[in-house]
Design an enzyme around this catalytic site. Structure first.
Site, PDB file in Angstrom:
ATOM      1  N   TYR A  68      42.774  38.324  39.986  1.00  0.00           N
ATOM      2  CA  TYR A  68      41.480  37.245  40.247  1.00  0.00           C
ATOM      3  C   TYR A  68      42.075  36.147  40.898  1.00  0.00           C
ATOM      4  CZ  TYR A  68      38.109  34.157  38.121  1.00  0.00           C
ATOM      5  OH  TYR A  68      37.085  32.986  37.846  1.00  0.00           O
ATOM      6  N   ASP A 110      44.418  41.190  32.182  1.00  0.00           N
ATOM      7  CA  ASP A 110      42.970  40.667  32.260  1.00  0.00           C
ATOM      8  C   ASP A 110      42.159  41.776  32.125  1.00  0.00           C
ATOM      9  OD1 ASP A 110      40.486  39.678  32.985  1.00  0.00           O
ATOM     10  OD2 ASP A 110      41.428  38.232  34.470  1.00  0.00           O
ATOM     11  N   LYS A 151      31.879  36.704  30.703  1.00  0.00           N
ATOM     12  CA  LYS A 151      31.174  37.873  31.316  1.00  0.00           C
ATOM     13  C   LYS A 151      30.520  38.788  30.620  1.00  0.00           C
ATOM     14  CE  LYS A 151      33.316  36.052  35.022  1.00  0.00           C
ATOM     15  NZ  LYS A 151      34.383  36.202  35.352  1.00  0.00           N
TER      16      LYS A 151
HETATM   17  C1  LIG Z   1      35.339  35.304  35.740  1.00  0.00           C
HETATM   18  C2  LIG Z   1      37.016  35.713  35.616  1.00  0.00           C
HETATM   19  C3  LIG Z   1      37.800  35.063  34.989  1.00  0.00           C
HETATM   20  C4  LIG Z   1      37.592  33.631  34.564  1.00  0.00           C
HETATM   21  O1  LIG Z   1      36.738  33.313  33.707  1.00  0.00           O
HETATM   22  P1  LIG Z   1      35.898  32.377  33.329  1.00  0.00           P
HETATM   23  O2  LIG Z   1      35.318  32.192  32.099  1.00  0.00           O
HETATM   24  O3  LIG Z   1      35.108  32.050  34.587  1.00  0.00           O
HETATM   25  O4  LIG Z   1      36.996  31.038  33.697  1.00  0.00           O
HETATM   26  C5  LIG Z   1      39.101  35.771  34.865  1.00  0.00           C
HETATM   27  N1  LIG Z   1      39.435  37.031  35.291  1.00  0.00           N
HETATM   28  C6  LIG Z   1      38.372  37.762  35.683  1.00  0.00           C
HETATM   29  C7  LIG Z   1      38.740  39.153  36.264  1.00  0.00           C
HETATM   30  C8  LIG Z   1      36.952  37.260  36.081  1.00  0.00           C
HETATM   31  O5  LIG Z   1      36.071  37.958  36.583  1.00  0.00           O
END
Ligand SMILES: *Cc1c(COP(=O)(O)O)cnc(C)c1O
Length: 392
Positions: free
Chosen positions: A110, A182, A207
């Site tokens: 990311y 992640d 998400k």
């Molecule tokens: C959106 C996202 C993040 C960050 O999340 P936020 O809540 O927007 O700070 C981290 N990793 C991935 C893979 C993402 O899609």
């Protein structure tokens, strides 16, 4: 809780109606000050900083309920909730590095994760090497005496390379290096990091966990007391706290997550198959497709696929891509996926690459397949791809 299966955990974890007047959902505690009945209790609570409610910033029953639910879901030791996914990533990394240390991050990560390494950690004397996400056990050659952590993200959320997580985690464990993944794309439903030897599982709960594009939330789930204490201390000292109403929304999102993801998956699979047959599309980057280079790993390690994918178009100019995207009826232009609606956004992975140059036939467009009727989504994409070929 952990003896139950995932959907049952999603339904029941992190709530106790009997201690709450029979009310189904846990209450939302709005708190800064937390009062002590006497000095002895105040002193007693100071001795148990990880297990007492002392100050709004360090946690309330509302954050504890969400953390407990995610911990049950991941099968971890304990979790720490913070205000957004990026905060969860930076806390999880920052907790384990100091000046002079070294970090390994996949080149497919990311982009804000990479920016944190380059712009913040670099300033503090921590060096990052960006590795080929498909390196597998070959990561061994990149580990130095001062390497403290290996970051993983599988699949990469723009370009969808699958990582051999168990191979990398095994090497890391052997060499005494902490691993953090992640896990946002897969959610705790479709990939279980602790079963594959990873130490920390991080989610942008913003998400799929929140699921309705109306709150931001991050969560770090740890596999041991030592890792939990390191992460909780880092979050506390950096002042990361999650707001009570957002925690409530995240916890509410969990209840319907399995049902939502089943639909995201079914629609995404259908649309991915359909896109593969379109002449404008050179490649569909979705690990559940048998044509995907990481499909065998996905099939071996994952229980499902979510609604996010990319397509690589055959060579076409930028105005044509804008013609396609601007006039979509259902796919909206936006970044934060995982909500109920479909999204479309052009991305430029080449601009973030350090180690493995991004090679593609043409422009990359990322799609989030929402909960609309997939036939309507296919109609919308068909019209868009027709516009791509039409004369302006
Ligand atoms: C959106 C996202 C993040 C960050 O999340 P936020 O809540 O927007 O700070 C981290 N990793 C991935 C893979 C993402 O899609």
């Amino acid at each position: 809780m952990t003896k139950h299966r995932t959907k049952t955990i999603l339904t029941h974890a992190g709530r106790d109606p009997r201690s709450n007047h029979g009310i189904v959902n846990p209450p939302v505690y709005h708190a800064s000050t937390i009062l002590f009945p006497d000095i002895a209790s105040m002193e007693e609570s100071a001795k148990r900083p990880f297990d007492s409610y002392r100050y709004g910033r360090s946690g309330t029953p509302t954050s504890a309920a969400f953390e407990e639910a995610v911990t049950a879901l991941e099968g971890g030791y304990r979790s720490v909730a913070v205000g957004c996914g990026l905060a969860a990533l930076t806390v999880a990394i920052g907790a384990f590095v100091k000046a002079g240390d070294h970090l390994l991050v996949p080149d497919s990560a990311y982009p804000p994760t990479k920016a944190y390494c380059d712009k913040v950690l670099h300033r503090y004397g921590v060096e990052t090497t960006y590795y080929d996400p498909e390196i597998g056990a070959g990561i061994s050659d990149l580990i130095r005496p001062e390497t403290q952590m290996i970051v993983l993200e599988s699949p990469g959320s723009q370009t969808f390379e699958m990582q051999d997580v168990p191979a990398i985690a095994a090497v890391a464990r052997d060499r005494g290096v902490v691993t953090m993944i992640d896990n946002t794309w897969a959610t705790p439903l479709f990939f279980r990091p602790f079963d594959h030897g990873v130490d920390l599982s991080v989610h942008a709960a913003t998400k799929y966990i929140v699921g309705h594009a109306d709150a931001m939330m991050g969560i770090i789930c740890t596999n041991s007391e030592a890792h939990f204490k390191a992460v909780k201390t880092e979050a506390y000292l950096l002042g990361h706290a999650a707001g009570p109403d957002d925690l409530y929304l995240a916890q509410r999102g969990l209840r319907s997550m399995a049902a939502r993801l089943a639909q995201h998956q079914a629609s995404a699979m259908r649309i991915a198959d359909w896109l593969e047959a379109r002449p404008e599309v050179a490649r569909v980057l979705y690990p559940a497709l048998p044509s995907h280079p990481g499909h065998a790993i996905w099939k071996r390690d994952f229980q499902g696929a979510s609604g996010l994918m990319s397509i690589v178009l055959h060579p076409v100019d930028a105005p044509a891509v804008a013609r396609m995207i601007d006039d979509m009826a259902l796919f909206s232009i936006g970044f934060s996926w995982g909500g109920y609606e479909s999204l479309i956004v052009p991305q430029d992975p080449a601009s973030h690459r350090r180690t493995v140059p991004w090679k593609a036939e043409g422009p990359l467009v990322r799609l989030h397949i929402g909960l609309e009727d997939p036939d309507d989504l296919i109609d919308d994409l068909a019209a868009g791809l027709d516009r791509l070929r039409a004369e302006p």
